[in-house]
Design an enzyme around this catalytic site. Structure first.
Site, short mmCIF file in Angstrom:
data_model
loop_
_atom_site.label_atom_id
_atom_site.label_comp_id
_atom_site.label_asym_id
_atom_site.label_seq_id
_atom_site.Cartn_x
_atom_site.Cartn_y
_atom_site.Cartn_z
N LYS A 64 0.84 -1.20 0.00
CA LYS A 64 0.00 0.00 0.00
C LYS A 64 0.87 1.25 0.00
O LYS A 64 1.91 1.29 0.68
CB LYS A 64 -0.91 -0.04 1.23
CG LYS A 64 -2.02 0.99 1.24
CD LYS A 64 -2.91 0.79 2.47
CE LYS A 64 -4.04 1.80 2.53
NZ LYS A 64 -4.91 1.59 3.70
N SER B 215 -10.01 -0.79 6.75
CA SER B 215 -9.39 -0.64 5.43
C SER B 215 -8.65 -1.86 4.89
O SER B 215 -8.30 -1.88 3.72
CB SER B 215 -8.41 0.53 5.45
OG SER B 215 -9.12 1.71 5.26
N1 GLN Z 1 -13.52 3.88 6.15
C1 GLN Z 1 -12.89 4.31 7.35
C2 GLN Z 1 -12.55 5.76 7.29
O1 GLN Z 1 -12.85 6.38 6.31
C3 GLN Z 1 -11.68 3.48 7.63
C4 GLN Z 1 -10.50 3.80 6.83
C5 GLN Z 1 -9.28 3.01 7.21
O2 GLN Z 1 -9.36 1.95 7.83
N2 GLN Z 1 -8.14 3.57 6.90
O3 GLN Z 1 -11.98 6.31 8.18
#
Ligand code: GLN
Length: 474
Positions: A78, A177
């Site tokens: 990532k 995520s």
């Molecule tokens: N969808 C969540 C957010 O927008 C989690 C994102 C993540 O785990 N980086 O914060």
């Protein structure tokens, strides 16, 4: 020809050590697949120029008979995990040309084993989002239906593993995520206990939630990657040892808690509910005991803390010390111009909201209260885990959505309902593919999520393997 579709890390290890193919052959096979697919899917933002050199070094290690579990295994990383000498943009224009000057601890550990890094993968800017639609470099398309998202924020990593463009990947998980894109793409996504894996060299989103973890094709592969990257680190004071949490004695029958009320609410897609119920039945047939438990909706709590920490963490990107700089008439105008151009909409929204919840006069009402609620939730979890061994939910309330479908931020935030809790409390969780649902003529993957108590990763691997075994039989 190497059959990438059915290849796993375990199989590749055997074949590499038996010299059925070399690490260079394997890397070449992945590069060819990326060449074929990445233009459409946009999983990789960059494929590294030195992949074959890395593979040659792996072959030397194998040749000496000194291979580790991950020697020669091709990885996707990532775009917010630092690899010395490589770009890392966190999906943002503000870091478009930023080149890392050191290795993240997880990278150093994988390098030591001779893993091969294929490239850096797409993500929502600074890990804020759930679909990679917030990337400054375009969306990552879902390999199962290219009009849909791959999920996010580690959408590029999940898509790469699902479409045979990498054999394993690293993602990061702040509120889902790793798990949610893995569910959307039909692969395994594993979020460790907070602190089990070093965050050194991971760009911070919400420092008290962030975890690095693996995305893989099966549980065993995820476990192998986790074993390679875990451990205490002098460079990250929040890392913990194996013994930080006392081991819970295993009962004869494993009890799985299901928060039915949370799952049965209207916002959860009926296809997800049906699939979930079927999985619960499967688990019962494996001999697990299912118990109804109560879990609150933690979205408000998650987002208040997330906004606060994000606004603090993103303050370092001021156009002076890192990345994009645009000259104005004075320093203040430099800031306005650099941040205004460098940050996307969602980052700007969270900086504003985070600054608000932390500001004098509002701090107690929002941030202070959220922190108290966090402590209460942790206590509640300790209670729940004295009654059950694991908690089970769907990973997401629906399958992958169409690109552009969730244009208002709130509807996107609601998608995180099942995943954020593990980050608030800091417990480990895994998303495992639970089959497919047909939507508009396409088969879209679904996932279920198991959570375990702090430090109990092992029980997730154990139940995951059992669960996979029934799926493989069907
Ligand atoms: N969808 C969540 C957010 O927008 C989690 C994102 C993540 O785990 N980086 O914060």
């Amino acid at each position: 020809m190497i059959d990438l579709a059915t290849l796993t890390i375990v199989k590749a290890r055997k074949a590499l050590d038996a010299k059925e193919f070399s690490a260079v052959d394997l890397a070449q096979a992945y590069l060819a697949e990326i060449e074929k697919k990445n233009k459409e899917l946009n999983a990789y933002l960059e494929v590294f120029g030195d992949v074959l050199e890395q593979a040659k070094i792996a072959d030397e290690i194998i040749g000496r008979g000194e291979s580790y579990a991950l020697t020669g295994i091709p990885f996707a990383v990532k775009d917010l995990i630092l690899i010395n000498g490589k770009k890392a943009s966190a999906g943002s224009k503000i870091l478009e040309n930023y080149v890392a000057s050191y290795d993240a601890t997880v990278i150093a550990k994988l390098k030591k084993q001779g893993a091969v890094f294929l490239g850096r993968t797409n993500m929502d800017e600074f890990a804020l989002g759930s679909s990679t639609e917030n990337s400054a470099y375009g969306v990552t398309r879902n390999p199962h239906d290219t009009v849909r998202v791959s999920g996010g924020t580690s959408g590029g990593s999940a898509c790469a593993v699902a479409s045979s463009m990498a054999l394993g990947a690293l993602g990061s998980d702040t509120g889902g995520s790793i798990r949610q894109p893995s569910a959307f793409c039909g692969v395994i996504g594993f979020k460790p206990t907070y602190g089990r894996v070093s965050r050194y060299g991971l760009m911070a989103a919400t420092s008290s939630f962030d975890c690095v973890g693996p995305i893989a094709k099966n549980i065993q592969d995820a476990e192998i990657i986790f074993d390679a990257i875990k451990g205490t680190d002098a460079l990250d004071s929040t890392t913990i040892t194996e013994t930080t949490y006392t081991k819970v004695n295993k009962k004869e029958k494993i009890v799985i808690g299901v928060p039915w009320e949370l799952i049965n609410q209207d916002g959860v897609n009926s296809k997800v509910k049906n699939n979930f119920k079927e999985m619960v039945k499967n688990l019962e047939s494996l001999g697990f005991e299912i118990k109804d438990i109560k879990l609150p909706n933690c979205l408000a709590l998650y987002y208040i803390i997330n906004f606060a920490e994000v606004s603090t963490n993103l303050a370092r990107f001021d156009g002076v010390r890192y990345g994009l700089h645009i000259d104005g008439k004075n320093l203040l105008e430099d800031y306005f111009l650099s941040k205004g151009k460098g940050f996307g909409k969602e980052s700007r929204r969270r900086i504003l909201l985070g600054t608000y919840v932390l500001s004098a006069g509002y701090y107690d009402a929002y941030y202070g209260k959220a922190q108290k609620a966090r402590v209460a939730l942790r206590t509640e979890f300790t209670k729940v885990f004295s009654e059950v061994d694991l908690i089970l939910t769907p990973t997401a309330p629906g399958p992958a959505w169409k690109i552009g479908e969730k244009s208002d931020p709130l509807s996107m935030y609601l998608e995180d309902i099942f995943t954020v809790t593990a980050n608030i409390v800091g417990v480990p969780a895994v998303s495992i593919p639970s089959g497919f649902t047909e939507v508009e003529g396409k088969k879209l993957p679904l996932g279920i999520q198991f959570m375990a108590s702090h430090g109990a990763e092992e029980s997730l691997f154990e139940v995951g393997k059992k669960f996979e075994s029934i799926k493989n039989k069907n």
